[in-house]
Design a protein around this motif. Sequence first.
Motif, PDB file in Angstrom:
ATOM      1  N   ILE A  48       6.912 -25.243 -15.673  1.00 25.84           N
ATOM      2  CA  ILE A  48       7.066 -26.417 -16.536  1.00 25.84           C
ATOM      3  C   ILE A  48       7.612 -27.591 -15.725  1.00 25.84           C
ATOM      4  N   THR A  49       8.659 -27.343 -14.966  1.00 29.65           N
ATOM      5  CA  THR A  49       9.276 -28.388 -14.153  1.00 29.65           C
ATOM      6  C   THR A  49       8.293 -28.930 -13.125  1.00 29.65           C
ATOM      7  N   GLY A  96       5.446 -31.015 -14.641  1.00 34.26           N
ATOM      8  CA  GLY A  96       5.920 -32.338 -15.017  1.00 34.26           C
ATOM      9  C   GLY A  96       6.082 -33.267 -13.824  1.00 34.26           C
ATOM     10  N   LYS A 129       2.145 -33.332 -11.847  1.00 33.14           N
ATOM     11  CA  LYS A 129       1.003 -33.772 -12.660  1.00 33.14           C
ATOM     12  C   LYS A 129      -0.328 -33.257 -12.084  1.00 33.14           C
ATOM     13  N   ARG A 171       4.334 -24.983 -23.638  1.00 32.89           N
ATOM     14  CA  ARG A 171       5.312 -26.069 -23.420  1.00 32.89           C
ATOM     15  C   ARG A 171       4.728 -27.165 -22.535  1.00 32.89           C
ATOM     16  N   ILE A 172       3.989 -26.759 -21.517  1.00 31.22           N
ATOM     17  CA  ILE A 172       3.343 -27.747 -20.645  1.00 31.22           C
ATOM     18  C   ILE A 172       2.335 -28.552 -21.457  1.00 31.22           C
ATOM     19  N   ARG A 173       1.576 -27.872 -22.291  1.00 28.47           N
ATOM     20  CA  ARG A 173       0.582 -28.540 -23.134  1.00 28.47           C
ATOM     21  C   ARG A 173       1.245 -29.563 -24.055  1.00 28.47           C
ATOM     22  N   ASP A 174       2.459 -29.264 -24.533  1.00 29.86           N
ATOM     23  CA  ASP A 174       3.191 -30.219 -25.375  1.00 29.86           C
ATOM     24  C   ASP A 174       3.658 -31.437 -24.588  1.00 29.86           C
ATOM     25  N   LEU A 175       3.901 -31.250 -23.287  1.00 27.58           N
ATOM     26  CA  LEU A 175       4.400 -32.336 -22.434  1.00 27.58           C
ATOM     27  C   LEU A 175       3.289 -33.217 -21.877  1.00 27.58           C
ATOM     28  N   MET A 176       2.161 -32.590 -21.575  1.00 29.13           N
ATOM     29  CA  MET A 176       1.090 -33.314 -20.897  1.00 29.13           C
ATOM     30  C   MET A 176      -0.254 -32.650 -21.136  1.00 29.13           C
TER      31      MET A 176
END
Length: 188
Positions: free
Chosen positions: A35-36, A39, A42, A63-68
């Motif tokens: 995840i980190t 982010g 990219k 969680r990654i999908r929610d961020l980007m």
Amino acid sequence: MIAEDNDLVSLTLEEQLKGLGYDVVGIARNGAEAITLAGRLKPDLIMMDIRMPEMEGTEAAARIRDLMAVPIIMLTAYADKETVRKAEAAGALAYLVKPVNENELPPAINIALARFKELQTLRSQVTELEDSLEARKLIERAKGILMQRLGLNERDAYERLRQRARDKRAKMKDIAQAIIEAEELLGS
């Protein structure tokens, strides 16, 4: 980017990807690190193991999908229905069973990238349609206000809105919003 806790598997996958002409921008050893890293880096694509320490790959993928927005290919040594279902629910666009055969990588990557592009186009179209619908609602409401306040018929109210937008070099939606706000201020 690769997210894989097994050093041998991640190294092999990295070499396979480089051999196919891809750049591996980073390797995460667990879900939290994935995840980190995602982010920060990219990446254009993530290849993620499903079973990793600290956080499962499916949870990290969600969680990654929610961020980007990024296509994710899930990797696993398991092909049971439950594991496939978890990968699907996490938003994976492809699924490869380990050990990954180098010949399986290009089609999986190409399909994941193509599906991702299609999804992005659909999301964009949905956003445009939502904006258009919202504008239409505002215009209809403003027409109603003009019809009531000025005794205009629907066509004339629409033409007045359109002409005002042209004169002000503004969108009809913005003129409609201003009329609605003025009506609310006047407290009819």
